[in-house]
Structure formats: C-alpha cells, structure tokens
Design a protein around this motif. Structure first.
Motif, PDB file in Angstrom:
ATOM      1  N   MET A   1      89.036 -21.136  93.149  1.00 24.72           N
ATOM      2  CA  MET A   1      88.739 -20.632  94.456  1.00 24.72           C
ATOM      3  C   MET A   1      88.125 -19.257  94.359  1.00 24.72           C
ATOM      4  SD  MET A   1      91.982 -21.677  96.376  1.00 24.72           S
ATOM      5  CE  MET A   1      92.323 -21.307  97.728  1.00 24.72           C
ATOM      6  N   ALA A   2      87.047 -19.204  94.888  1.00 21.73           N
ATOM      7  CA  ALA A   2      86.373 -17.907  94.917  1.00 21.73           C
ATOM      8  C   ALA A   2      86.733 -17.211  96.204  1.00 21.73           C
ATOM      9  CB  ALA A   2      84.872 -18.108  94.835  1.00 21.73           C
ATOM     10  N   GLU A   3      87.175 -16.020  96.005  1.00 24.48           N
ATOM     11  CA  GLU A   3      87.502 -15.245  97.200  1.00 24.48           C
ATOM     12  C   GLU A   3      86.216 -14.743  97.825  1.00 24.48           C
ATOM     13  OE1 GLU A   3      90.300 -12.142  96.948  1.00 24.48           O
ATOM     14  OE2 GLU A   3      91.513 -13.231  95.540  1.00 24.48           O
ATOM     15  N   HIS A   4      86.229 -14.755  99.094  1.00 22.18           N
ATOM     16  CA  HIS A   4      85.066 -14.259  99.817  1.00 22.18           C
ATOM     17  C   HIS A   4      85.234 -12.777 100.067  1.00 22.18           C
ATOM     18  CE1 HIS A   4      81.905 -13.560 102.443  1.00 22.18           C
ATOM     19  NE2 HIS A   4      82.012 -14.578 103.285  1.00 22.18           N
ATOM     20  N   GLN A   5      84.418 -11.957  99.382  1.00 28.66           N
ATOM     21  CA  GLN A   5      84.490 -10.504  99.559  1.00 28.66           C
ATOM     22  C   GLN A   5      83.381 -10.073 100.502  1.00 28.66           C
ATOM     23  OE1 GLN A   5      84.147  -8.753  95.745  1.00 28.66           O
ATOM     24  NE2 GLN A   5      86.223  -9.238  95.139  1.00 28.66           N
ATOM     25  N   PRO A   6      83.716  -9.116 101.357  1.00 30.16           N
ATOM     26  CA  PRO A   6      82.652  -8.620 102.247  1.00 30.16           C
ATOM     27  C   PRO A   6      81.615  -7.862 101.412  1.00 30.16           C
ATOM     28  CG  PRO A   6      84.655  -7.325 102.534  1.00 30.16           C
ATOM     29  CD  PRO A   6      84.981  -8.447 101.608  1.00 30.16           C
ATOM     30  N   PRO A   7      80.376  -7.873 101.863  1.00 27.96           N
ATOM     31  CA  PRO A   7      79.345  -7.146 101.116  1.00 27.96           C
ATOM     32  C   PRO A   7      79.677  -5.647 101.094  1.00 27.96           C
ATOM     33  CG  PRO A   7      78.482  -7.889 103.219  1.00 27.96           C
ATOM     34  CD  PRO A   7      79.862  -8.463 103.068  1.00 27.96           C
ATOM     35  N   PRO A   8      79.290  -4.948 100.038  1.00 25.23           N
ATOM     36  CA  PRO A   8      79.596  -3.517  99.976  1.00 25.23           C
ATOM     37  C   PRO A   8      78.924  -2.774 101.127  1.00 25.23           C
ATOM     38  CG  PRO A   8      78.163  -4.163  98.155  1.00 25.23           C
ATOM     39  CD  PRO A   8      78.533  -5.392  98.902  1.00 25.23           C
ATOM     40  N   ARG A   9      79.634  -1.775 101.587  1.00 15.68           N
ATOM     41  CA  ARG A   9      79.136  -0.982 102.717  1.00 15.68           C
ATOM     42  C   ARG A   9      77.911  -0.175 102.280  1.00 15.68           C
ATOM     43  NH1 ARG A   9      82.680   3.669 104.823  1.00 15.68           N
ATOM     44  NH2 ARG A   9      80.863   4.965 104.887  1.00 15.68           N
ATOM     45  N   ARG A  10      76.876  -0.154 103.094  1.00 14.08           N
ATOM     46  CA  ARG A  10      75.653   0.582 102.775  1.00 14.08           C
ATOM     47  C   ARG A  10      75.799   2.020 103.239  1.00 14.08           C
ATOM     48  NH1 ARG A  10      70.245  -2.687 103.535  1.00 14.08           N
ATOM     49  NH2 ARG A  10      69.659  -1.037 102.149  1.00 14.08           N
ATOM     50  N   GLU A  11      75.363   2.903 102.417  1.00 15.74           N
ATOM     51  CA  GLU A  11      75.414   4.319 102.766  1.00 15.74           C
ATOM     52  C   GLU A  11      74.006   4.879 102.779  1.00 15.74           C
ATOM     53  OE1 GLU A  11      78.128   6.640 100.534  1.00 15.74           O
ATOM     54  OE2 GLU A  11      79.590   5.041 100.425  1.00 15.74           O
ATOM     55  N   THR A  12      73.757   5.734 103.736  1.00 14.66           N
ATOM     56  CA  THR A  12      72.464   6.398 103.832  1.00 14.66           C
ATOM     57  C   THR A  12      72.620   7.810 103.281  1.00 14.66           C
ATOM     58  OG1 THR A  12      71.983   5.163 105.835  1.00 14.66           O
ATOM     59  CG2 THR A  12      70.628   7.090 105.401  1.00 14.66           C
ATOM     60  N   VAL A  13      71.771   8.131 102.335  1.00 12.71           N
ATOM     61  CA  VAL A  13      71.804   9.459 101.728  1.00 12.71           C
ATOM     62  C   VAL A  13      70.684  10.280 102.348  1.00 12.71           C
ATOM     63  CG1 VAL A  13      71.618  10.751  99.581  1.00 12.71           C
ATOM     64  CG2 VAL A  13      72.708   8.510  99.598  1.00 12.71           C
ATOM     65  N   THR A  14      71.048  11.414 102.884  1.00  7.86           N
ATOM     66  CA  THR A  14      70.040  12.296 103.473  1.00  7.86           C
ATOM     67  C   THR A  14      69.983  13.584 102.673  1.00  7.86           C
ATOM     68  OG1 THR A  14      71.624  13.272 104.986  1.00  7.86           O
ATOM     69  CG2 THR A  14      70.391  11.374 105.791  1.00  7.86           C
ATOM     70  N   GLY A  15      68.875  14.214 102.697  1.00  7.30           N
ATOM     71  CA  GLY A  15      68.716  15.471 101.966  1.00  7.30           C
ATOM     72  C   GLY A  15      67.265  15.896 101.968  1.00  7.30           C
ATOM     73  N   VAL A  16      66.987  16.855 101.168  1.00  4.88           N
ATOM     74  CA  VAL A  16      65.633  17.369 101.060  1.00  4.88           C
ATOM     75  C   VAL A  16      64.786  16.326 100.335  1.00  4.88           C
ATOM     76  CG1 VAL A  16      64.225  19.226 100.115  1.00  4.88           C
ATOM     77  CG2 VAL A  16      66.501  19.712 100.983  1.00  4.88           C
ATOM     78  N   PRO A  17      63.640  15.967 100.902  1.00  2.00           N
ATOM     79  CA  PRO A  17      62.785  14.984 100.237  1.00  2.00           C
ATOM     80  C   PRO A  17      62.351  15.473  98.852  1.00  2.00           C
ATOM     81  CG  PRO A  17      62.017  15.411 102.462  1.00  2.00           C
ATOM     82  CD  PRO A  17      63.101  16.389 102.175  1.00  2.00           C
ATOM     83  N   ARG A  18      62.114  14.538  97.981  1.00  2.00           N
ATOM     84  CA  ARG A  18      61.676  14.897  96.641  1.00  2.00           C
ATOM     85  C   ARG A  18      60.328  15.604  96.702  1.00  2.00           C
ATOM     86  NH1 ARG A  18      63.095   9.556  93.140  1.00  2.00           N
ATOM     87  NH2 ARG A  18      65.336   9.647  93.496  1.00  2.00           N
ATOM     88  N   GLY A  19      60.143  16.513  95.788  1.00  2.00           N
ATOM     89  CA  GLY A  19      58.869  17.220  95.735  1.00  2.00           C
ATOM     90  C   GLY A  19      58.853  18.486  96.571  1.00  2.00           C
TER      91      GLY A  19
END
Length: 131
Positions: A1-19
């Motif tokens: 039996m495979a347990e049904h795991q919820p998909p990992p929570r998505r996180e948004t990373v904000t910050g100074v853009p590269r460059g």
C-alpha cells in the motif's frame, strides 16, 4: 500500500534580482559632508582651497597683464601712436579670455574631482574629460 502524501508545499522566494547590486544610499564621503563631521568639513575645505588657488592664479595673471602694460608703453616707439590703441583694443582681450578660460577649466576640474570623491563609482554619469 502506497501512502498518499500531499505534494510538497511551494514556497516563493523574493529578493533582489540577480545581476543587480545593492548600493548604500549615501557614500561615506557624502554622508560625512551632509552630517557636517570633521572629515566632511575637511573635504569641503579642500575643495574651497583648490578653488581659491585657481582664482588667485587667474587674478595674479590678470594683475601681471595689467601691470606690464604701463611698462610696455614707456618704450619710446610704443609709447605713442596707434600701437597703443592696438595693444589696448585688440591684444589685451584675447589674453584676458585665455586667462578666464583657464580659470573656468580649472574650476570645473576641481568640481569634477570633488564630485568623483563623494559619489559612488557605479553612479558615475560617464567618462570624465582628460586633463
């Protein structure tokens, strides 16, 4: 039996853009001047001293020009006639213009040097004129 795991929570990373680079709002020299510290007063005094030196140099050249005119007119051939008017009317003004142009160039160079000292190199408007 495979347990049904919820998909990992998505996180948004904000910050100074590269460059991009974070810059302090004021460079140390600029803040020293605006806060009127001893070092800031020294910077301003150095600018004023260099501007005074340029002004006194231009004044000395002008005084030298004006002081030598009577000596030139003491010469027997130059002391009378139309040559006096040529010297006074035509030859003096280009020399005075050159003195004034030298002074303005020197004052602008002093200002550019001072501005280069107190501004961040990344904020520089463009290449400076050669000396």
């Amino acid at each position: 039996m495979a347990e049904h795991q919820p998909p990992p929570r998505r996180e948004t990373v904000t910050g100074v853009p590269r460059g991009t680079r974070r810059r302090p709002p004021h460079t140390p020299a600029r803040s020293e001047i605006s806060e009127q510290t001893t070092l800031g007063a020294t910077y301003v005094r150095a600018l004023m001293r260099s501007q005074l030196r340029a002004g006194l140099g231009a004044l000395a050249a002008l005084v030298l020009l004006v002081a030598t005119l009577p000596l030139v007119f003491l010469l027997p051939r130059v002391g009378s006639g139309p040559l006096v008017w040529v010297v006074l009317g035509l030859l003096v003004y280009p020399v005075m213009w050159l003195i004034a142009r030298w002074y303005v160039t020197r004052a602008e160079r002093n200002e550019a040097d001072f501005t280069g000292l107190v501004t961040d190199p990344a904020e520089a408007p463009g290449p400076r004129r050669p000396r």
